[in-house]
Each structure stands twice: as C-alpha cells, then as structure tokens.
Design an enzyme around this catalytic site. Sequence first.
Site: not given
Length: 306
Positions: A167, A171
């Site tokens: 993640y 991101k």
Amino acid sequence: MHKGIMLKDKVAVVTGSGRGIGRDIALEMAAQGAKVVVNDIGASVTGEGNDPSPGQQVVDEIKAMGGQAALSTDSVSDWNAANRIIQCALDNFGRIDIVVNNAGILRDRMFFAMSPEEWKAVIDVHLNGSFYVSRAAAPHFKSQQSGAYVHMTSTSGLIGNLGQANYAAAKLGIVGLSRTIAGDMKRYNVRSNCISPFAWSRMIGSIPTDTPEQQARVAKLQKLSTAQIAPMAAFLASDAAAEVTAQIFAVRGNEIFLMSQPRPIRGMHTAEGWTPETIAERVLPAMKPNFYPLETSNIVFSWDPV
C-alpha cells in the site's frame, strides 16, 4: 444537502465511490452541480466479490437530490475496463472533466511475510488503476484543453506505516504519477493533485488493534468523517483551483495541510572525490542531525484532530 455551483456543467468520474470517501466525494460533486459516474465493483476491503448495489445506491441518492449520475461496475485494475469507465461518462454525459482516483484495497501483512499475490493485488488497484483511468481520460482532456485529476495518496507512503509495504509503495508511486501528469499535461490546462485523507472508513477499519497504541490510533481515526475529505476534492476539481497543480494536501478532520515534497536539505562537496572512509568520517557526522527518523503517521500527526 446544500446545492452549489462550483462544478456546474462538469462531468466527473469517481472510482470506488460506492462507499466511504468515494461516496462522499461523488455526493459532494453532484451537490456542486457535476454529473457523476459512480464507479464501484462492490468488492470487500481486500478486493473480493462484486455487488453492484452500493454504487447503485449512490446513483439513486444523487438522482433523488435532483442530480445526474450513472453507474459503472468496471475494475480500475484492468486497462480495457478502465477505458470503459471513462467511456461510461462519454456515453451518458458526452464529456469528461474530472477524474478522482479513489478506488483501493488493502492486503496488510508484515513485509517479511507478504506474498507476491498480496503485493500485486494492491499495486494493481491503487497504482496501475490510477494510471489506467487517468490515461484513458488523457486524450479527451488534451483535445478539450481542460481537465482535473485528483488522486488519493496516504501518509502510509508519505511518512510510513507498519505492515503496508504494498500500500505504501503504491501510494507514494501515485505521488510521482500525479507530479508527472501535472508536468506533461500543463500545456493543455490539465491539472493533477493528490489528497492524503485521514478518515474512518472500511479500509481503516481493517487496521489491527492488538496493542494499546493501535487501539488509541484507531479511536482517534474513528472521530473523523469521510465527508470531511469531499470538499477538498470538489475544490481541486473546480475552476477555482486553476492555479493548483502538482501539490499534495492532507485532510484530517477540519484541518488541511500542504505536505512537503522531497528536496535536498543538506549537501557536501569535496574536490578530490569521496571514499567510503571519508564518507564515514565527514559526511555521516555532518548529515546525521538532519536524518529523518523512522516514524509512522500517528507519531508525526501526534495531536488529536480538530
């Protein structure tokens, strides 16, 4: 719901807008006069399943308040499907002005135990998905000489977090993507910005609460409404933000932050060139006071949200 005019006559695609932050962004944009494509495959937080009803409910909500909306259930993680998401806007409303890359999944796992499948699934939705949907809209933005991208980043990538290598990498990758879109599309009056949201959502709801520190962090996040993110997204998509591009904004409760971006903070030069030894002797002591500590988001944002 208030009726605004910030986005009058604009057409917006909001990915992952069946629930949570995306839903609130879709509703806010509709309230500001935009015609909205609500895109959601209706999956769980980890990406399993597909149930069209959450997205359809948002479409129905928008229509009930007098707005215009259409449903897309295509996945952002597939190039052809992503193109169909943008085509849905063209088929229903004749144009595309705004892309909000909000769709996401989580597969949290400590790095040393993370599987290639857990890595790829998250990269596919967040990073590849943001590229695919943005890229599908780009020729239309280019030819009409206007358009706005709003991407979702996270302090997990900007600052750091445990158990989120997939993640966090996705991101932070989105930040680089957004900055490059902003540069490549500037001459066509197309803008690209990131929001780093703090809000209680299904995604945050999957954060482990095994320790008192984790429990305290989650309790703090539970006070934050997903609806508090939507005004920033609507603003960035509007003509009022015509001069705003390549920026990162964090939204936390009623607080808005402009986030820093990497720039040189300390430099050293030597005429004779460096050796490992001279780096150890001279560079390390000079630069060490400016090193960034290994921190997680909750340490940097240590105060209670207001």
